[in-house]
Scaffold this motif. Structure first.
Motif, PDB file in Angstrom:
ATOM      1  N   CYS A   1       0.627  -1.377   0.009  1.00 38.99           N
ATOM      2  CA  CYS A   1      -0.348  -0.661   0.075  1.00 38.99           C
ATOM      3  C   CYS A   1       1.380   1.354  -0.036  1.00 38.99           C
ATOM      4  CB  CYS A   1      -1.032  -0.263   1.235  1.00 38.99           C
ATOM      5  SG  CYS A   1      -1.737  -1.325   1.463  1.00 38.99           S
TER       6      CYS A   1
ATOM      7  N   CYS B   1       2.098   3.672  -3.243  1.00 33.90           N
ATOM      8  CA  CYS B   1       1.363   4.949  -3.108  1.00 33.90           C
ATOM      9  C   CYS B   1       1.196   5.466  -2.600  1.00 33.90           C
ATOM     10  CB  CYS B   1       0.445   3.827  -4.376  1.00 33.90           C
ATOM     11  SG  CYS B   1       0.689   2.804  -5.962  1.00 33.90           S
ATOM     12  N   HIS B   2       0.665   4.808  -1.899  1.00 36.77           N
ATOM     13  CA  HIS B   2       0.214   6.054  -0.381  1.00 36.77           C
ATOM     14  C   HIS B   2       1.569   6.262   0.913  1.00 36.77           C
ATOM     15  CE1 HIS B   2      -3.898   6.006  -1.394  1.00 36.77           C
ATOM     16  NE2 HIS B   2      -3.737   4.688  -2.205  1.00 36.77           N
TER      17      HIS B   2
ATOM     18  N   ALA C   1      -2.394   6.522 -10.630  1.00 36.90           N
ATOM     19  CA  ALA C   1      -2.263   4.506 -11.345  1.00 36.90           C
ATOM     20  C   ALA C   1      -4.193   4.449 -11.211  1.00 36.90           C
ATOM     21  CB  ALA C   1      -1.906   4.292  -9.827  1.00 36.90           C
TER      22      ALA C   1
ATOM     23  N   VAL D   1      -6.520   1.247 -10.041  1.00 34.09           N
ATOM     24  CA  VAL D   1      -6.389  -0.046  -9.540  1.00 34.09           C
ATOM     25  C   VAL D   1      -7.223  -1.156 -10.337  1.00 34.09           C
ATOM     26  CG1 VAL D   1      -5.370   1.374  -7.405  1.00 34.09           C
ATOM     27  CG2 VAL D   1      -7.825   1.345  -7.814  1.00 34.09           C
TER      28      VAL D   1
ATOM     29  N   LYS E   1      -6.066   7.415 -12.018  1.00 38.95           N
ATOM     30  CA  LYS E   1      -6.311   8.278 -11.620  1.00 38.95           C
ATOM     31  C   LYS E   1      -5.326   8.910 -10.809  1.00 38.95           C
ATOM     32  CE  LYS E   1     -10.960   7.556 -11.684  1.00 38.95           C
ATOM     33  NZ  LYS E   1     -11.544   6.173 -11.628  1.00 38.95           N
TER      34      LYS E   1
ATOM     35  N   PRO F   1      -4.949   9.277  -3.623  1.00 38.96           N
ATOM     36  CA  PRO F   1      -5.515  10.132  -3.149  1.00 38.96           C
ATOM     37  C   PRO F   1      -4.077  10.228  -1.725  1.00 38.96           C
ATOM     38  CG  PRO F   1      -6.737   8.737  -2.836  1.00 38.96           C
ATOM     39  CD  PRO F   1      -5.260   8.287  -3.641  1.00 38.96           C
TER      40      PRO F   1
ATOM     41  N   LEU G   1      -4.617   9.967   2.278  1.00 34.42           N
ATOM     42  CA  LEU G   1      -5.237   9.123   3.278  1.00 34.42           C
ATOM     43  C   LEU G   1      -5.755  10.010   4.183  1.00 34.42           C
ATOM     44  CD1 LEU G   1      -4.480   5.630   2.750  1.00 34.42           C
ATOM     45  CD2 LEU G   1      -5.952   7.324   1.250  1.00 34.42           C
TER      46      LEU G   1
ATOM     47  N   GLY H   1     -11.480  11.011   2.504  1.00 36.94           N
ATOM     48  CA  GLY H   1     -11.731  11.008   0.627  1.00 36.94           C
ATOM     49  C   GLY H   1     -13.259  10.393   0.496  1.00 36.94           C
ATOM     50  N   LYS H   2     -13.499   9.621  -0.301  1.00 40.51           N
ATOM     51  CA  LYS H   2     -15.316   9.206  -1.245  1.00 40.51           C
ATOM     52  C   LYS H   2     -15.408   8.253  -0.018  1.00 40.51           C
ATOM     53  CE  LYS H   2     -13.347   9.050  -5.945  1.00 40.51           C
ATOM     54  NZ  LYS H   2     -12.693   7.707  -6.987  1.00 40.51           N
ATOM     55  N   VAL H   3     -14.236   7.874   0.464  1.00 44.19           N
ATOM     56  CA  VAL H   3     -14.895   6.195   1.321  1.00 44.19           C
ATOM     57  C   VAL H   3     -15.091   7.099   2.697  1.00 44.19           C
ATOM     58  CG1 VAL H   3     -14.215   3.830   1.759  1.00 44.19           C
ATOM     59  CG2 VAL H   3     -13.763   4.573  -0.206  1.00 44.19           C
TER      60      VAL H   3
ATOM     61  N   ARG I   1     -15.139   7.805   6.774  1.00 44.46           N
ATOM     62  CA  ARG I   1     -14.300   7.164   7.731  1.00 44.46           C
ATOM     63  C   ARG I   1     -14.962   6.263   9.253  1.00 44.46           C
ATOM     64  NH1 ARG I   1      -8.668   8.653   5.927  1.00 44.46           N
ATOM     65  NH2 ARG I   1      -9.531   8.413   3.278  1.00 44.46           N
TER      66      ARG I   1
ATOM     67  N   PHE J   1     -14.327  -1.315   2.189  1.00 44.19           N
ATOM     68  CA  PHE J   1     -13.434  -0.889   1.157  1.00 44.19           C
ATOM     69  C   PHE J   1     -12.166  -1.817   0.915  1.00 44.19           C
ATOM     70  CE2 PHE J   1     -10.060   2.349  -0.178  1.00 44.19           C
ATOM     71  CZ  PHE J   1     -10.523   2.101  -1.622  1.00 44.19           C
ATOM     72  N   LEU J   2     -11.283  -1.342   1.850  1.00 37.35           N
ATOM     73  CA  LEU J   2     -10.174  -2.186   1.539  1.00 37.35           C
ATOM     74  C   LEU J   2     -10.056  -3.810   2.102  1.00 37.35           C
ATOM     75  CD1 LEU J   2      -9.274  -0.283   5.251  1.00 37.35           C
ATOM     76  CD2 LEU J   2      -8.269   0.008   2.984  1.00 37.35           C
TER      77      LEU J   2
ATOM     78  N   LEU K   1     -10.512  -3.947  -2.562  1.00 40.54           N
ATOM     79  CA  LEU K   1      -9.200  -3.407  -2.254  1.00 40.54           C
ATOM     80  C   LEU K   1      -8.349  -4.828  -2.895  1.00 40.54           C
ATOM     81  CD1 LEU K   1      -7.943  -0.756  -3.426  1.00 40.54           C
ATOM     82  CD2 LEU K   1      -7.416  -0.421  -0.979  1.00 40.54           C
TER      83      LEU K   1
ATOM     84  N   PHE L   1      -6.334  -6.249  -5.967  1.00 43.65           N
ATOM     85  CA  PHE L   1      -4.772  -6.673  -6.390  1.00 43.65           C
ATOM     86  C   PHE L   1      -4.645  -8.391  -5.692  1.00 43.65           C
ATOM     87  CE2 PHE L   1      -4.350  -1.469  -4.420  1.00 43.65           C
ATOM     88  CZ  PHE L   1      -3.114  -1.689  -5.834  1.00 43.65           C
TER      89      PHE L   1
HETATM   90  C1  HEC Z   1      -0.990   1.422  -7.524  1.00 45.24           C
HETATM   91  C2  HEC Z   1      -0.768   2.339  -6.409  1.00 45.24           C
HETATM   92  C3  HEC Z   1      -1.988   1.829  -5.214  1.00 45.24           C
HETATM   93  C4  HEC Z   1      -1.697   1.099  -4.263  1.00 45.24           C
HETATM   94  C5  HEC Z   1      -0.363  -0.439  -4.635  1.00 45.24           C
HETATM   95  C6  HEC Z   1      -3.069   1.055  -3.260  1.00 45.24           C
HETATM   96  N1  HEC Z   1      -3.508   2.577  -3.730  1.00 45.24           N
HETATM   97 FE1  HEC Z   1      -5.003   3.402  -2.716  1.00 45.24          FE
HETATM   98  N2  HEC Z   1      -5.658   4.293  -4.205  1.00 45.24           N
HETATM   99  C7  HEC Z   1      -5.066   4.670  -5.378  1.00 45.24           C
HETATM  100  C8  HEC Z   1      -5.423   5.295  -6.056  1.00 45.24           C
HETATM  101  C9  HEC Z   1      -5.017   5.559  -7.436  1.00 45.24           C
HETATM  102  C10 HEC Z   1      -7.079   5.721  -5.693  1.00 45.24           C
HETATM  103  C11 HEC Z   1      -8.071   6.261  -5.639  1.00 45.24           C
HETATM  104  C12 HEC Z   1      -8.674   5.668  -6.877  1.00 45.24           C
HETATM  105  C13 HEC Z   1     -10.216   6.184  -7.138  1.00 45.24           C
HETATM  106  O1  HEC Z   1     -10.132   7.704  -6.663  1.00 45.24           O
HETATM  107  O2  HEC Z   1     -10.774   5.394  -8.140  1.00 45.24           O
HETATM  108  C14 HEC Z   1      -6.636   4.618  -3.935  1.00 45.24           C
HETATM  109  C15 HEC Z   1      -7.752   4.953  -2.936  1.00 45.24           C
HETATM  110  C16 HEC Z   1      -7.857   4.498  -1.737  1.00 45.24           C
HETATM  111  C17 HEC Z   1      -8.801   4.698  -1.058  1.00 45.24           C
HETATM  112  C18 HEC Z   1     -10.097   5.790  -0.596  1.00 45.24           C
HETATM  113  C19 HEC Z   1      -9.403   7.021  -0.168  1.00 45.24           C
HETATM  114  C20 HEC Z   1     -11.258   7.933  -0.310  1.00 45.24           C
HETATM  115  O3  HEC Z   1     -11.108   8.433  -1.328  1.00 45.24           O
HETATM  116  O4  HEC Z   1     -11.561   7.525   0.626  1.00 45.24           O
HETATM  117  C21 HEC Z   1      -7.651   4.157   0.414  1.00 45.24           C
HETATM  118  C22 HEC Z   1      -8.637   4.214   1.602  1.00 45.24           C
HETATM  119  C23 HEC Z   1      -6.855   3.232   0.054  1.00 45.24           C
HETATM  120  N3  HEC Z   1      -6.597   3.660  -1.273  1.00 45.24           N
HETATM  121  C24 HEC Z   1      -6.216   3.193   0.947  1.00 45.24           C
HETATM  122  C25 HEC Z   1      -5.402   1.930   0.220  1.00 45.24           C
HETATM  123  C26 HEC Z   1      -4.656   0.834   0.602  1.00 45.24           C
HETATM  124  C27 HEC Z   1      -5.391   0.641   2.150  1.00 45.24           C
HETATM  125  C28 HEC Z   1      -3.761  -0.201  -0.099  1.00 45.24           C
HETATM  126  C29 HEC Z   1      -2.831  -1.550   0.560  1.00 45.24           C
HETATM  127  C30 HEC Z   1      -4.079  -2.128   1.026  1.00 45.24           C
HETATM  128  C31 HEC Z   1      -4.131   0.718  -0.926  1.00 45.24           C
HETATM  129  N4  HEC Z   1      -4.508   1.510  -0.584  1.00 45.24           N
HETATM  130  C32 HEC Z   1      -3.226   0.193  -2.201  1.00 45.24           C
HETATM  131  C33 HEC Z   1      -3.566   3.721  -4.976  1.00 45.24           C
HETATM  132  C34 HEC Z   1      -2.993   2.444  -4.690  1.00 45.24           C
END
Ligand code: HEC
Length: 315
Positions: A90, A93-94, A115, A117, A134, A137, A139, A143-145, A147, A157-158, A161, A166
């Motif tokens: 995670c 990217c974040h 990215a 996703v 997109k 973001p 964190l 955001g959209k989700v 908390r 959501f997680l 994801l 993944f």
């Molecule tokens: C390859 C890059 C990438 C990875 C790896 C990744 N993310 Fe993200 N994440 C993104 C992107 C891009 C978005 C925005 C998606 C959208 O807007 O549709 C996002 C969105 C999110 C959001 C929503 C934020 C909101 O708007 O409320 C959360 C929470 C989040 N990610 C947590 C995680 C977690 C926890 C992991 C690991 C399990 C993870 N991400 C792995 C790229 C990544």
């Protein structure tokens, strides 16, 4: 692509990824490769390797569940498929729960810091056949989700994801709760932008990962404990990459030995909390002082990192 003793080239990203996958983590010990460069935009290498977004956790980040979540957030094995094989977590990217403005992976990103996703690179289950990157973001920003813990929206959501986007294994309820607690704790540092990358960052993640594994193992969650142990080994690998060159061969040898000592614990059905505690005590006593003494000669040193990049950059 440059071959033999020539400079490795950053531009052949997929080839580099293939090599990294073929070499495996331990096998790459001597290779002058920094795995994160696979997903760093060309021209952004120095910025990405020397600095990271500032990290501030609400409540000081001392809560045990938040710490377990931080460990999992940085553990590639939480994700499955190509992401895990490329050592991506995670945090790739974040970064620090914020946003990595330098992230770029061919076929997954458009501009740096974006990215898709739902790319088939990560998973066939959610692949939508559209190239739809997109902005990643930050964190710390709502955001959209939602908390709100009462809704459980973040946990749902997680889970989606991890499992669908993944290709990860079904996370345990404890893993999801910890990850959600960590995401909820990410703060914005009052607008402070960046902090340097240091040995201390990776060392802190080694500690968090092993301590999380201890806690999870004690609670009977062997599967998530193994993910955390593998996460600790991943952090040791990241330190190893930075201790490049013949002068730091002793450090690399000791890092490799420490990582090997963790291997059976990552594979065990239930890593013993006692053994994990013992390993961590040895890490603090025997390895950390050695690494700290030579940090200035490693690629954690900003000048050395910049020189290394200049020497290894394609043309
Ligand atoms: C390859 C890059 C990438 C990875 C790896 C990744 N993310 Fe993200 N994440 C993104 C992107 C891009 C978005 C925005 C998606 C959208 O807007 O549709 C996002 C969105 C999110 C959001 C929503 C934020 C909101 O708007 O409320 C959360 C929470 C989040 N990610 C947590 C995680 C977690 C926890 C992991 C690991 C399990 C993870 N991400 C792995 C790229 C990544």
């Amino acid at each position: 692509m440059a071959a033999g003793g020539g400079p490795i080239r950053f531009l052949t990203r997929w080839a580099a990824l293939g090599l990294a996958l073929a070499a495996g983590v331990a096998g790459a010990a001597e290779a002058p490769r920094l795995s994160a460069l696979i997903w760093i935009a060309p021209g952004h290498e120095a910025a990405a390797l020397t600095h990271q977004p500032a990290m501030c956790l609400k409540g000081g980040g001392t809560d045990a569940e938040v710490q377990t979540g931080a460990a999992l957030f940085n553990a590639p094995m939480l994700l499955g498929g190509q992401a895990a094989r490329a050592d991506m977590s995670c945090a790739s990217c974040h970064s620090n729960g914020r946003r990595n403005p330098h992230f770029h992976l061919d076929g997954v990103s458009a501009e740096p810091g974006t990215a898709d996703v739902s790319s088939s690179f990560f998973s066939l289950a959610r692949a939508n056949g559209r190239f739809d990157p997109k902005p990643i973001p930050d964190l710390s920003v709502p955001g959209k989700v939602s908390r709100d813990p009462a809704t459980g929206a973040l946990e749902r959501f997680l889970r989606g994801l991890i499992v669908e986007e993944f290709s990860g294994r079904e996370p345990s309820p404890a893993a999801l709760a910890a990850l959600a607690a960590y995401v909820r704790a990410i703060g914005d540092c009052g607008g402070a932008a960046e902090q340097p990358r240091r040995l201390a960052d990776q060392a802190a993640l080694v500690r968090l990962s092993v301590t999380a594994a201890e806690r999870l193992a004690a609670a009977g969650d062997a599967g998530t404990a193994a993910i955390a142990v593998a996460g600790a080994r991943h952090q040791l690998g990241l330190i190893n990459e930075r201790y490049a060159g013949p002068a730091l061969a002793r450090e690399r040898k000791r890092l490799l030995a420490a990582s090997r000592a963790l291997q059976p614990l990552a594979q065990a059905r239930a890593p013993g909390p006692e053994e994990l505690r013992r390993w961590l005590a040895g890490f603090e006593r025997d390895l950390m002082p050695l690494l700290a003494r030579s940090e200035a000669r490693s690629l954690y040193d900003e000048v050395r990192a910049r020189n290394w990049i200049a020497q290894n950059r394609a043309d």
